[in-house]
Design a protein around this motif. Structure first.
Motif, PDB file in Angstrom:
ATOM      1  N   UNK A 289      -3.943   0.157  -5.016  1.00 37.77           N
ATOM      2  CA  UNK A 289      -4.169   0.959  -3.808  1.00 37.77           C
ATOM      3  C   UNK A 289      -4.576   0.075  -2.633  1.00 37.77           C
ATOM      4  N   UNK A 290      -5.508  -0.859  -2.889  1.00 32.37           N
ATOM      5  CA  UNK A 290      -5.961  -1.780  -1.827  1.00 32.37           C
ATOM      6  C   UNK A 290      -4.800  -2.597  -1.285  1.00 32.37           C
ATOM      7  N   UNK A 291      -3.940  -3.077  -2.184  1.00 39.02           N
ATOM      8  CA  UNK A 291      -2.775  -3.873  -1.753  1.00 39.02           C
ATOM      9  C   UNK A 291      -1.809  -3.026  -0.937  1.00 39.02           C
ATOM     10  N   UNK A 292      -1.546  -1.799  -1.396  1.00 37.23           N
ATOM     11  CA  UNK A 292      -0.579  -0.922  -0.714  1.00 37.23           C
ATOM     12  C   UNK A 292      -1.053  -0.529   0.681  1.00 37.23           C
ATOM     13  N   UNK A 293      -2.323  -0.146   0.815  1.00 37.17           N
ATOM     14  CA  UNK A 293      -2.814   0.254   2.153  1.00 37.17           C
ATOM     15  C   UNK A 293      -2.911  -0.954   3.074  1.00 37.17           C
ATOM     16  N   UNK A 294      -3.130  -2.155   2.512  1.00 41.51           N
ATOM     17  CA  UNK A 294      -3.148  -3.372   3.331  1.00 41.51           C
ATOM     18  C   UNK A 294      -1.756  -3.649   3.895  1.00 41.51           C
ATOM     19  N   UNK A 295      -0.733  -3.444   3.072  1.00 41.07           N
ATOM     20  CA  UNK A 295       0.648  -3.610   3.552  1.00 41.07           C
ATOM     21  C   UNK A 295       0.941  -2.611   4.663  1.00 41.07           C
ATOM     22  N   UNK A 296       0.507  -1.342   4.464  1.00 42.83           N
ATOM     23  CA  UNK A 296       0.717  -0.324   5.500  1.00 42.83           C
ATOM     24  C   UNK A 296       0.008  -0.684   6.796  1.00 42.83           C
ATOM     25  N   UNK A 297      -1.106  -1.405   6.698  1.00 47.05           N
ATOM     26  CA  UNK A 297      -1.881  -1.773   7.890  1.00 47.05           C
ATOM     27  C   UNK A 297      -1.295  -2.967   8.631  1.00 47.05           C
ATOM     28  N   UNK A 298      -0.853  -3.997   7.877  1.00 50.76           N
ATOM     29  CA  UNK A 298      -0.598  -5.296   8.507  1.00 50.76           C
ATOM     30  C   UNK A 298       0.856  -5.767   8.485  1.00 50.76           C
ATOM     31  N   UNK A 299       1.703  -5.129   7.682  1.00 48.81           N
ATOM     32  CA  UNK A 299       3.074  -5.625   7.521  1.00 48.81           C
ATOM     33  C   UNK A 299       4.058  -4.730   8.285  1.00 48.81           C
ATOM     34  N   UNK A 300       5.070  -5.363   8.872  1.00 49.91           N
ATOM     35  CA  UNK A 300       6.134  -4.607   9.530  1.00 49.91           C
ATOM     36  C   UNK A 300       6.922  -3.847   8.463  1.00 49.91           C
ATOM     37  N   UNK A 301       6.899  -2.525   8.523  1.00 45.84           N
ATOM     38  CA  UNK A 301       7.455  -1.712   7.439  1.00 45.84           C
ATOM     39  C   UNK A 301       8.946  -1.452   7.626  1.00 45.84           C
ATOM     40  N   UNK A 302       9.661  -1.424   6.501  1.00 44.99           N
ATOM     41  CA  UNK A 302      11.023  -0.904   6.478  1.00 44.99           C
ATOM     42  C   UNK A 302      11.062   0.258   5.485  1.00 44.99           C
ATOM     43  N   UNK A 303      12.241   0.817   5.292  1.00 41.71           N
ATOM     44  CA  UNK A 303      12.399   1.995   4.430  1.00 41.71           C
ATOM     45  C   UNK A 303      11.863   1.736   3.018  1.00 41.71           C
ATOM     46  N   UNK A 304      12.318   0.643   2.394  1.00 38.63           N
ATOM     47  CA  UNK A 304      11.940   0.344   1.015  1.00 38.63           C
ATOM     48  C   UNK A 304      10.464   0.058   0.854  1.00 38.63           C
ATOM     49  N   UNK A 305       9.913  -0.736   1.761  1.00 37.24           N
ATOM     50  CA  UNK A 305       8.497  -1.108   1.683  1.00 37.24           C
ATOM     51  C   UNK A 305       7.598   0.109   1.868  1.00 37.24           C
ATOM     52  N   UNK A 306       7.963   0.960   2.813  1.00 33.81           N
ATOM     53  CA  UNK A 306       7.186   2.179   3.063  1.00 33.81           C
ATOM     54  C   UNK A 306       7.149   3.054   1.813  1.00 33.81           C
ATOM     55  N   UNK A 307       8.300   3.301   1.223  1.00 28.81           N
ATOM     56  CA  UNK A 307       8.352   4.183   0.052  1.00 28.81           C
ATOM     57  C   UNK A 307       7.686   3.553  -1.168  1.00 28.81           C
ATOM     58  N   UNK A 308       7.760   2.213  -1.298  1.00 30.13           N
ATOM     59  CA  UNK A 308       7.085   1.530  -2.410  1.00 30.13           C
ATOM     60  C   UNK A 308       5.567   1.693  -2.291  1.00 30.13           C
ATOM     61  N   UNK A 309       5.038   1.538  -1.090  1.00 29.15           N
ATOM     62  CA  UNK A 309       3.589   1.681  -0.864  1.00 29.15           C
ATOM     63  C   UNK A 309       3.137   3.121  -1.126  1.00 29.15           C
ATOM     64  N   UNK A 310       3.891   4.064  -0.604  1.00 28.62           N
ATOM     65  CA  UNK A 310       3.566   5.488  -0.787  1.00 28.62           C
ATOM     66  C   UNK A 310       3.580   5.854  -2.274  1.00 28.62           C
ATOM     67  N   UNK A 311       4.615   5.409  -2.987  1.00 25.36           N
ATOM     68  CA  UNK A 311       4.725   5.691  -4.414  1.00 25.36           C
ATOM     69  C   UNK A 311       3.555   5.081  -5.181  1.00 25.36           C
TER      70      UNK A 311
END
Length: 407
Positions: A289-311
């Motif tokens: 969870x910590x890794x996923x929300x960090x990606x949502x905060x700091x990384x430029x999101x694309x379709x795949x990355x967004x859905x991977x974090x959400x999942x």
């Protein structure tokens, strides 16, 4: 023995039917816009209804154990099913927001929480050797009810209108919960101590539990797990549009994705916790969870990355809320499980309300996700070091004894 085993699985079936009926309240987002269109109310004002429902659900768990002691499990679940169904049926006749808040909010939430906590705690008592798996099946049924009724309630709203949907929804849920209650039987728990990792723990009363530091550490962990999942569920479509740059239709797919991974996480992580240890699974889930929300905060999101974090967040949230009833039973015994878990479960109600307030205070999605990441790391540390009350002292004594023998 075979008869007793078959009886246990009939109780599981009854609990699944009950939990599926209770889980239908998580289709509330389907009703927001149709109610706005029908009555001309403000969207934010209508959406508050579900916050009231969630809060009432959490508060009800404080009283459910005492009601169970007085009425018995079957009578309590049946009564809760009747009240829940009646609350939805009467909601079909409302013409003012305050009436919606009382019926669909307070009444429905209180009835739902009462049946949820008692049926879940009861089925865990029937399977003390498989607490994680059984908790996963029960809580997974709750999620499945939500997933199934997204289509049923969505179809009803389209064909008969929002007010009549409340009527049919109430009747169906009443039949499911009351019908399922007839298969449920009260679990009898002896006063024998429970063994956790080879060390016996006693059955704590609520007062005794509240005197331990462990219950407050568990509360922090549970609050963190709930806030991360509930905040995401509430705004997942919006972050898809704003942070990942998706169109509204693509972002809406994330709503179904959350429901699916949330349900799968409950079953898989619940069963896994029986085999590798509950706190290890919780620590791993919070780390993801910590890794996923960090990606949502700091990384430029694309379709795949967004859905991977959400999942990932949805999967871990589902798993965590499944494992915690079993952890409370491991730490504080099975006898007072409904009452003891009802205390820790307040982390769900507070978590449901906190995400929006924290987001408002911090000013947006990204800083809120960063805050959740920090809380998650703190909770990972707690999960790695926390032990059942008295377990640490026993282990220290054993080490001291071994040193004495060696000397």
């Amino acid at each position: 023995m075979n008869s007793q085993t078959s009886n246990r699985w009939l109780i599981v079936l009854g609990t699944i039917i009950v939990q599926m009926g209770l889980g239908t309240i998580y289709t509330w987002s389907l009703f927001n816009q149709p109610l706005v269109d029908h009555f001309g109310w403000q969207l934010n004002s209508v959406a508050i209804t579900f916050s009231i429902t969630s809060f009432a659900l959490a508060i009800s768990t404080l009283f459910a154990g005492k009601l169970q002691d007085r009425w018995g499990i079957r009578r309590l679940i049946a009564t809760a099913g009747i009240v829940l169904g009646a609350g939805l049926i009467i909601s079909s006749q409302v013409s003012a927001l305050w009436m919606l808040y009382i019926m669909a909010g307070v009444v429905v939430g209180f009835a739902d929480g009462t049946a949820y906590i008692t049926s879940l705690s009861n089925i865990i008592k029937w399977f003390p050797e498989k607490k994680g798996l059984i908790s996963g099946i029960s809580v997974g049924a709750y999620g499945t009810g939500s997933l199934l009724f997204k289509y049923i309630n969505g179809s009803l709203i389209q064909h008969v209108g929002v007010s009549h949907t409340f009527l049919y929804w109430g009747i169906i849920v009443m039949i499911m919960v009351v019908g399922g209650s007839f298969l449920v039987r009260e679990a009898k728990v002896t006063n024998q101590a429970v063994t956790v990792q080879g060390i016996q723990t006693k059955d704590y009363t609520v007062k005794e539990m509240l005197k331990t530091k462990e219950v407050y550490l568990l509360f922090v962990m549970f609050f963190t797990a709930c806030m991360s999942g509930l905040y995401l569920i509430g705004i997942v479509k919006d972050i898809g549009v704003r942070l990942a740059g998706l169109d509204v239709a693509s972002a809406a797919n994330a709503v179904a994705l959350v429901a699916i991974f949330n349900t799968v996480g409950r079953i898989i992580l619940g069963a896994l916790s029986d085999k590798v240890g509950r706190l290890k699974v919780v620590a791993g889930a919070l780390l993801v969870t910590a890794a996923a929300v960090s990606v949502l905060s700091f990384v430029q999101l694309n379709y795949g990355l967004f859905f991977a974090c959400v999942a990932g967040i949805a999967f871990c949230f589902g798993g965590n809320i499944t494992i915690f009833p079993a952890i409370v039973a491991d730490f504080f015994g099975l006898k007072n499980q409904s009452k003891n878990y009802g205390i820790v479960y307040q982390g769900f109600g507070i978590g449901a309300l906190s995400g929006s307030f924290i987001a408002a205070a911090l000013g947006g999605f990204a800083p809120t996700f960063t805050f959740i990441a920090v809380l998650s790391i703190i909770s990972v540390v707690i999960a790695l070091f926390i032990k059942a009350p008295g377990q640490g002292a026993v282990q220290r004594k054993e080490k001291g004894f071994e040193k004495t023998r060696a000397a």
